[in-house]
Design a protein around this motif. Structure first.
Motif, PDB file in Angstrom:
ATOM      1  N   LEU A   1       0.821  -1.214   0.000  1.00  0.00           N
ATOM      2  CA  LEU A   1       0.000   0.000   0.000  1.00  0.00           C
ATOM      3  C   LEU A   1       0.855   1.264   0.000  1.00  0.00           C
ATOM      4  CD1 LEU A   1      -2.831  -1.031   2.466  1.00  0.00           C
ATOM      5  CD2 LEU A   1      -2.956  -0.844  -0.024  1.00  0.00           C
ATOM      6  N   LYS A   2       1.971   1.221   0.703  1.00  0.00           N
ATOM      7  CA  LYS A   2       2.879   2.367   0.738  1.00  0.00           C
ATOM      8  C   LYS A   2       3.457   2.628  -0.654  1.00  0.00           C
ATOM      9  CE  LYS A   2       7.028   3.899   3.199  1.00  0.00           C
ATOM     10  NZ  LYS A   2       7.950   3.576   4.306  1.00  0.00           N
TER      11      LYS A   2
ATOM     12  N   GLN B   1       2.070   1.820  -3.480  1.00  0.00           N
ATOM     13  CA  GLN B   1       0.977   2.341  -4.298  1.00  0.00           C
ATOM     14  C   GLN B   1       0.733   3.824  -4.023  1.00  0.00           C
ATOM     15  OE1 GLN B   1      -2.351  -0.214  -3.387  1.00  0.00           O
ATOM     16  NE2 GLN B   1      -1.634  -1.829  -4.761  1.00  0.00           N
ATOM     17  N   ARG B   2       0.781   4.209  -2.749  1.00  0.00           N
ATOM     18  CA  ARG B   2       0.569   5.615  -2.397  1.00  0.00           C
ATOM     19  C   ARG B   2       1.680   6.481  -2.964  1.00  0.00           C
ATOM     20  NH1 ARG B   2      -2.600   8.532   1.246  1.00  0.00           N
ATOM     21  NH2 ARG B   2      -4.036   6.914   0.575  1.00  0.00           N
TER      22      ARG B   2
ATOM     23  N   ALA C   1       1.082   6.989  -6.575  1.00  0.00           N
ATOM     24  CA  ALA C   1      -0.004   7.955  -6.783  1.00  0.00           C
ATOM     25  C   ALA C   1       0.488   9.379  -6.557  1.00  0.00           C
ATOM     26  CB  ALA C   1      -1.166   7.629  -5.855  1.00  0.00           C
ATOM     27  N   ILE C   2       1.324   9.570  -5.556  1.00  0.00           N
ATOM     28  CA  ILE C   2       1.887  10.895  -5.284  1.00  0.00           C
ATOM     29  C   ILE C   2       2.760  11.344  -6.458  1.00  0.00           C
ATOM     30  CG2 ILE C   2       3.579  12.109  -3.842  1.00  0.00           C
ATOM     31  CD1 ILE C   2       2.381  10.540  -1.442  1.00  0.00           C
TER      32      ILE C   2
ATOM     33  N   ARG D   1       0.452  12.496  -9.312  1.00  0.00           N
ATOM     34  CA  ARG D   1      -0.686  13.393  -9.073  1.00  0.00           C
ATOM     35  C   ARG D   1      -0.640  14.643  -9.935  1.00  0.00           C
ATOM     36  NH1 ARG D   1      -0.113  14.326  -2.899  1.00  0.00           N
ATOM     37  NH2 ARG D   1       1.997  15.058  -2.791  1.00  0.00           N
TER      38      ARG D   1
ATOM     39  N   ALA E   1      -3.480  12.993   0.216  1.00  0.00           N
ATOM     40  CA  ALA E   1      -2.754  11.733   0.057  1.00  0.00           C
ATOM     41  C   ALA E   1      -1.391  11.763   0.733  1.00  0.00           C
ATOM     42  CB  ALA E   1      -2.581  11.412  -1.426  1.00  0.00           C
TER      43      ALA E   1
ATOM     44  N   ARG F   1       5.515  12.827  -0.521  1.00  0.00           N
ATOM     45  CA  ARG F   1       6.513  11.755  -0.610  1.00  0.00           C
ATOM     46  C   ARG F   1       7.292  11.654   0.707  1.00  0.00           C
ATOM     47  NH1 ARG F   1       9.300   8.158  -3.120  1.00  0.00           N
ATOM     48  NH2 ARG F   1       8.055   7.937  -4.977  1.00  0.00           N
TER      49      ARG F   1
ATOM     50  N   ILE G   1       5.067  10.050   3.573  1.00  0.00           N
ATOM     51  CA  ILE G   1       4.765   8.635   3.342  1.00  0.00           C
ATOM     52  C   ILE G   1       6.016   7.779   3.455  1.00  0.00           C
ATOM     53  CG2 ILE G   1       3.844   6.952   1.686  1.00  0.00           C
ATOM     54  CD1 ILE G   1       1.759   8.890   2.944  1.00  0.00           C
TER      55      ILE G   1
END
Length: 135
Positions: free
Chosen positions: A54-55, A57-58, A61-62, A65, A93, A96, A99
């Motif tokens: 999940l990290k 994937q996030r 996405a960042i 964006r 979200a 970088r 996260i």
């Protein structure tokens, strides 16, 4: 979990910050969906492999964006309205930097401190009457 969840119309919406609310929408399988929701909230796995996926994937996405004009506008609006130093002025979200610093241990500690029985509100929007909802 998948064998017992097929056919459930379940959606969680609007989870963000100190004003978070979870909404459960279902009509056909309300008791099963409610039990599933409680299980997910109160007894999550929080395993390292799932967290790292999940990290990643996030972070992806960042990194992308900037491809969405809507997301860029929403982030700029929040920054202008609330200020860069405010939590609400940050991208929903994350960044970088924020996260990348997160660990599965951070998530486990947050869950233990913030999510507990009696510490949340669940809102149900349906055509059911109050008696059917409580059942």
């Amino acid at each position: 979990m998948s064998s017992g969840t097929q056919g459930l119309d379940l959606a969680l919406v609007g989870l963000r910050g100190p004003h978070s609310r979870g909404w459960l929408e279902t009509l056909q399988h309300l008791p099963e969906a409610t039990r599933l929701l409680l299980d997910v909230l109160l007894e999550p796995r929080l395993d390292a492999e799932h967290f790292e996926r999940l990290k990643a994937q996030r972070l992806a996405a960042i990194d992308t964006r900037g491809d969405s004009i809507r997301r860029m506008a929403a982030n700029a609006w929040s920054r202008l309205m609330y200020g860069e130093g405010s939590l609400l002025g940050q991208p929903a979200a994350g960044t970088r930097e924020t996260i990348e610093r997160l660990t599965v241990e951070d998530v486990r500690a947050f869950h233990a401190a913030a999510l507990r029985r009696g510490g949340a509100r669940v809102v149900l929007a349906s055509g059911l009457d109050a008696a059917a909802t409580r059942a």
